[in-house]
Design a protein around this motif. Structure first.
Motif, short mmCIF file in Angstrom:
data_model
loop_
_atom_site.label_atom_id
_atom_site.label_comp_id
_atom_site.label_asym_id
_atom_site.label_seq_id
_atom_site.Cartn_x
_atom_site.Cartn_y
_atom_site.Cartn_z
N VAL A 259 0.86 -1.18 0.00
CA VAL A 259 0.00 0.00 0.00
C VAL A 259 0.90 1.23 0.00
CG1 VAL A 259 -1.72 1.31 1.27
CG2 VAL A 259 -1.88 -1.17 1.20
N SER A 260 0.65 2.17 -0.89
CA SER A 260 1.47 3.37 -0.97
C SER A 260 0.59 4.56 -1.28
CB SER A 260 2.55 3.21 -2.05
OG SER A 260 3.38 4.35 -2.10
N ARG A 261 0.79 5.67 -0.52
CA ARG A 261 -0.01 6.89 -0.71
C ARG A 261 0.91 8.08 -0.76
NH1 ARG A 261 -2.84 10.20 -2.60
NH2 ARG A 261 -4.86 10.90 -1.85
N GLN A 262 0.76 8.88 -1.80
CA GLN A 262 1.57 10.09 -1.99
C GLN A 262 0.75 11.32 -1.58
OE1 GLN A 262 3.10 10.46 -5.96
NE2 GLN A 262 3.49 12.64 -5.75
N PHE A 263 1.34 12.22 -0.78
CA PHE A 263 0.62 13.37 -0.23
C PHE A 263 1.05 14.70 -0.82
CE2 PHE A 263 0.60 10.13 3.12
CZ PHE A 263 -0.76 9.96 3.26
N VAL A 264 2.14 14.78 -1.52
CA VAL A 264 2.59 16.03 -2.15
C VAL A 264 2.84 15.77 -3.61
CG1 VAL A 264 3.61 16.92 -0.03
CG2 VAL A 264 5.01 15.56 -1.57
N GLU A 265 2.91 16.83 -4.38
CA GLU A 265 3.15 16.70 -5.81
C GLU A 265 4.60 16.25 -6.03
OE1 GLU A 265 2.16 20.20 -7.90
OE2 GLU A 265 0.02 20.16 -7.36
N MET A 266 4.73 15.09 -6.59
CA MET A 266 6.05 14.51 -6.83
C MET A 266 5.89 13.45 -7.92
SD MET A 266 8.59 12.69 -4.09
CE MET A 266 8.20 13.97 -2.90
N SER A 267 6.90 13.27 -8.72
CA SER A 267 6.82 12.29 -9.80
C SER A 267 6.74 10.88 -9.23
CB SER A 267 8.02 12.42 -10.73
OG SER A 267 9.22 12.12 -10.04
N ARG A 268 6.07 10.03 -9.95
CA ARG A 268 5.91 8.65 -9.51
C ARG A 268 7.24 7.91 -9.47
NH1 ARG A 268 2.12 4.12 -12.60
NH2 ARG A 268 2.71 2.33 -11.28
N ILE A 269 8.11 8.21 -10.42
CA ILE A 269 9.42 7.53 -10.48
C ILE A 269 10.24 7.86 -9.24
CG2 ILE A 269 11.55 7.34 -11.80
CD1 ILE A 269 9.96 7.91 -14.31
N ARG A 270 10.13 9.11 -8.77
CA ARG A 270 10.90 9.51 -7.60
C ARG A 270 10.41 8.78 -6.35
NH1 ARG A 270 11.42 15.78 -5.44
NH2 ARG A 270 12.85 15.37 -3.69
N ILE A 271 9.06 8.70 -6.19
CA ILE A 271 8.51 7.98 -5.03
C ILE A 271 8.92 6.50 -5.09
CG2 ILE A 271 6.37 7.15 -4.01
CD1 ILE A 271 7.01 9.92 -3.19
N GLU B 20 -7.17 -2.02 12.50
CA GLU B 20 -8.61 -1.80 12.53
C GLU B 20 -9.28 -2.17 11.21
OE1 GLU B 20 -10.55 -0.85 14.96
OE2 GLU B 20 -8.96 -0.58 16.46
N TYR B 21 -8.52 -2.10 10.09
CA TYR B 21 -9.09 -2.36 8.78
C TYR B 21 -8.60 -3.65 8.15
CZ TYR B 21 -10.82 2.43 8.94
OH TYR B 21 -11.49 3.57 9.29
N SER B 22 -7.51 -4.20 8.59
CA SER B 22 -6.99 -5.44 8.03
C SER B 22 -7.17 -6.55 9.05
CB SER B 22 -5.50 -5.28 7.68
OG SER B 22 -4.97 -6.48 7.17
N TYR B 23 -7.82 -7.65 8.62
CA TYR B 23 -8.07 -8.76 9.54
C TYR B 23 -6.82 -9.56 9.86
CZ TYR B 23 -7.93 -11.62 5.32
OH TYR B 23 -7.53 -12.24 4.16
N SER B 24 -5.81 -9.50 8.99
CA SER B 24 -4.54 -10.19 9.24
C SER B 24 -3.41 -9.32 8.74
CB SER B 24 -4.51 -11.56 8.54
OG SER B 24 -4.62 -11.40 7.14
N LEU B 25 -2.36 -9.22 9.52
CA LEU B 25 -1.24 -8.35 9.18
C LEU B 25 -0.23 -9.11 8.34
CD1 LEU B 25 -0.80 -6.52 12.61
CD2 LEU B 25 -2.06 -5.76 10.58
N ASP B 26 -0.65 -9.54 7.14
CA ASP B 26 0.24 -10.16 6.18
C ASP B 26 -0.09 -9.60 4.80
OD1 ASP B 26 -2.18 -11.28 5.76
OD2 ASP B 26 -1.59 -13.35 6.18
N GLU B 27 0.62 -10.08 3.80
CA GLU B 27 0.44 -9.53 2.46
C GLU B 27 -0.98 -9.75 1.94
OE1 GLU B 27 3.36 -10.64 -0.35
OE2 GLU B 27 5.06 -10.28 0.97
N GLU B 28 -1.54 -10.93 2.19
CA GLU B 28 -2.89 -11.21 1.69
C GLU B 28 -3.92 -10.30 2.34
OE1 GLU B 28 -5.96 -15.01 1.28
OE2 GLU B 28 -4.03 -15.21 2.31
N GLY B 29 -3.83 -10.12 3.66
CA GLY B 29 -4.80 -9.26 4.34
C GLY B 29 -4.68 -7.81 3.94
N ILE B 30 -3.44 -7.32 3.77
CA ILE B 30 -3.24 -5.92 3.37
C ILE B 30 -3.76 -5.69 1.96
CG2 ILE B 30 -1.50 -4.16 2.95
CD1 ILE B 30 -2.01 -4.68 5.90
N ASN B 31 -3.53 -6.64 1.05
CA ASN B 31 -3.99 -6.47 -0.33
C ASN B 31 -5.51 -6.43 -0.42
OD1 ASN B 31 -1.42 -6.35 -1.48
ND2 ASN B 31 -1.25 -8.58 -1.61
#
Length: 448
Positions: free
Chosen positions: A17-29, A92-103
Motif C-alpha cells: 500500500v502506498s499513498r503520496q501526499f505532495v506533488e512529486m513524480s511517480r518515479i521519484r517515489i 482496525e481495517y486489516s483482519y490479518s497483518l500479512d500480504e494477503e490481508g493488506i492487499n
C-alpha cells in the motif's frame, strides 16, 4: 513537518500500500521506496534512516514495515506520533497483518491514511474519529448510486420489453407456419373430384404429396411447398440411416503416412485403446483338480536424480478346486524369511498353523475348501512390502540427453539387477510430435 508519502512494505521490498501526499513524480517515489530495504539494518534500536534528501521513519508490523517518507526539516517527534496513529489504524481495517490481508483491504487503509494526513501535514484526529469519517456517507456518492441504480432498472425494463416482443413475433410466426402446413394435412382425409375429364380425380395423401392415376400433381411440388412453409427440409429427406453415428478414426493423410513408412521397411505399432465396457479376455477353464494361482504386482516410482519415490509390492495366492472331494487339503508354502514382507491370511485360515509351520489350512480340519469359484478361486494369502532400498528394483533406467546444434542425442541405459532374471521386457518411450522419426544408432535388442 511535511510527509511526502506513507506506505506498507514487506521485508522483501514489495510495496503493498502506498499513498503520496505532495506533488512529486511517480518515479521519484518508487525510487525512495525501492531504496528503503537496502538502508534498513538489523539489530538497530532506532526506527529512522536519513539520506541526503529524505528521512525514513518506520515501524515493524510483524513481517511488514509501516513507512513514512518525510523531508529532513520535519519534526521527528511529530513524525513518530503520526506513525503510531497509523499503526493503530492498520489493524482496525486489516483482519490479518500479512500480504494477503493488506492487499484485500488496501483501499480502506488508503482512505484512513487520507484522513490522518492532508497535503503532507498531520490532522488532529483520533482513531475513533478516523473510523467515523470513513463510515460517513457522502451526498454526492449517494446521488451517484441512485442515478446508477435507476439506469440499471431502466435497462432491465427495456430488456424485458424487447424479450416480450421477440416472444410474440416467434409465436405469430409459428402460428402462420403451422397453419399453412396443417391445411395440407387436413385435406388428406378425402378425395377432390374435378370436371377435367372422364373419372379424373386428384387424391391428396396425409403426407402432403399429390398422387393418383390422373397425374395432375407430383410429390416434388408439395415437398417444395412444405419446405418453404416450415423453413426447413422434411425430416425424412435429411434423416441419417439408423445405426450410424459419428465415427472417430485416423484421417486419410495419417493412413498414407503410415503406409509409406511401412513400405520403407519401418515397423509401425499402432496405438489401439480398449473401448468402453470392453472386458478382459477370459482365461480357459481349469482342467486340473487343484489349481494354485500366484499374482504379484510391483509399483515403483523412481526420481530423476536417483533414489526411490515409492516402492510397493502386493501379492495374492488363490486356490481353485473343481471337485468337492479334493477340498480336504492343506497348502505348504515357503515365505523366504524376508522380515519386510507382511502376510495376511483369510479369516477362515488357521493363523497359528500358518505362523508356526507355514501351512495354509482351514480352522475346521473336517471342512473342505469351497469349490466352483469363478475367476482364480478363493484368495488364501495376501502379502505386501514397502521399502526404500534401491537395490530391490529389478530394472534401473538412465537417460542422458545432449544438444548439438539442431540435433539432440539421447543415450539410455537399462541395467537389471543380478537378483532377477527378466524376460520379455518392453520399454515404451513417449515422444512429442516430431516431423521425422528418431534415428536409432545403437541398441542392444530390438526396437520399433
Amino acid at each position: 513537518m511535511v510527509v511526502l508519502a506513507a506506505s506498507i512494505i514487506s521485508k522483501s521490498g514489495k510495496a503493498l500500500v502506498s499513498r503520496q501526499f505532495v506533488e512529486m513524480s511517480r518515479i521519484r517515489i518508487e525510487g525512495y521506496l525501492a531504496a528503503f530495504p537496502k538502508l534498513v539494518g538489523t539489530g538497530k534500536q532506532h526506527t529512522y534512516v536519513e539520506t541526503e534528501n529524505v528521512r525514513y521513519v518506520y515501524q515493524p508490523i510483524e513481517s511488514l514495515y509501516l513507512l513514512l517518507v518525510t523531508n529532513k526539516q520535519s519534526n521527528i517527534l511529530e513524525d513518530l506520533e503520526t506513525l503510531r496513529l497509523l499503526s493503530k489504524l492498520v489493524p482496525e481495517y486489516s483482519y490479518s497483518l500479512d500480504e494477503e490481508g493488506i492487499n484485500k483491504t488496501a483501499f480502506e487503509i488508503l482512505f484512513a491514511f487520507d484522513e490522518v494526513i492532508s497535503l503532507g501535514h498531520k490532522e488532529s484526529v483520533t482513531v475513533a474519529q478516523v473510523k467515523q469519517y470513513c463510515e460517513m456517507e457522502s451526498h454526492e456518492e449517494r446521488l451517484h448510486k441512485l442515478v446508477l441504480q435507476s439506469k440499471i432498472n431502466e435497462t432491465k425494463d427495456v430488456m424485458k420489453r424487447k424479450a416480450s416482443e421477440i416472444d410474440k413475433s416467434k409465436i405469430e410466426k409459428n402460428r402462420g407456419e403451422k397453419g399453412g402446413y396443417m391445411s395440407l394435412q387436413s385435406m388428406g382425409s378425402g378425395r377432390i373430384d374435378t370436371g377435367f375429364g372422364n373419372d379424373t380425380s386428384i387424391s391428396i395423401s396425409s403426407s402432403g404429396g399429390f398422387g393418383g392415376g390422373s397425374g395432375f400433381g407430383s410429390s416434388t411440388d408439395v415437398d417444395s411447398f412444405s419446405t418453404k412453409s416450415k423453413g426447413r427440409p422434411p425430416a425424412s429427406a435429411t434423416a441419417p440411416p439408423k445405426g450410424l453415428g459419428m465415427k472417430l478414426g485416423k484421417t486419410q493423410r495419417t493412413n498414407q503416412f503410415l503406409e509409406s513408412l511401412k513400405a520403407e521397411g519401418e515397423m509401425i505399432v499402432e496405438d489401439v485403446r480398449p473401448s468402453v465396457g470392453q472386458s478382459k479376455p477370459t482365461a480357459p477353464p481349469p482342467t486340473d483338480p487343484v489349481t494354485l494361482t500366484v499374482e504379484e504386482k510391483l509399483n515403483v516410482t523412481l526420481k530423476r536424480d536417483g533414489g526411490i519415490g515409492s516402492f510397493d509390492v502386493q501379492g495374492t495366492l488363490a486356490l481353485q478346486i473343481l471337485n468337492q472331494d479334493d477340498g480336504l487339503i492343506q497348502v505348504q508354502i515357503e515365505t523366504g524369511g524376508n522380515p519386510g514382507i507382511l502376510f495376511k491370511t483369510h479369516p477362515n485360515i488357521n493363523k497359528e498353523l500358518f505362523s508356526n509351520e507355514n501351512i495354509l489350512g482351514l480352522k475346521d480340519s473336517n471342512r473342505p475348501f469351497p469349490t466352483g469359484q469363478a475367476g482364480d478361486g478363493v484368495s488364501l494369502l495376501r502379502w505386501r512390502m514397502q521399502s526404500s532400498d534401491e537395490s530391490l528394483v529389478p530394472l534401473s533406467i538412465n537417460c542422458w540427453p545432449s544438444v548439438s546444434g539442431n540435433e539432440t542425442y539421447v543415450s539410455m541405459e537399462y541395467e537389471a539387477s543380478q537378483m532377477f532374471d527378466l524376460q520379455n521386457v518392453v520399454v515404451s518411450v513417449p515422444l512429442p510430435a516430431l516431423r521425422e522419426a528418431p534415428n536409432v544408432q545403437q541398441i542392444d535388442g530390438e526396437w520399433r
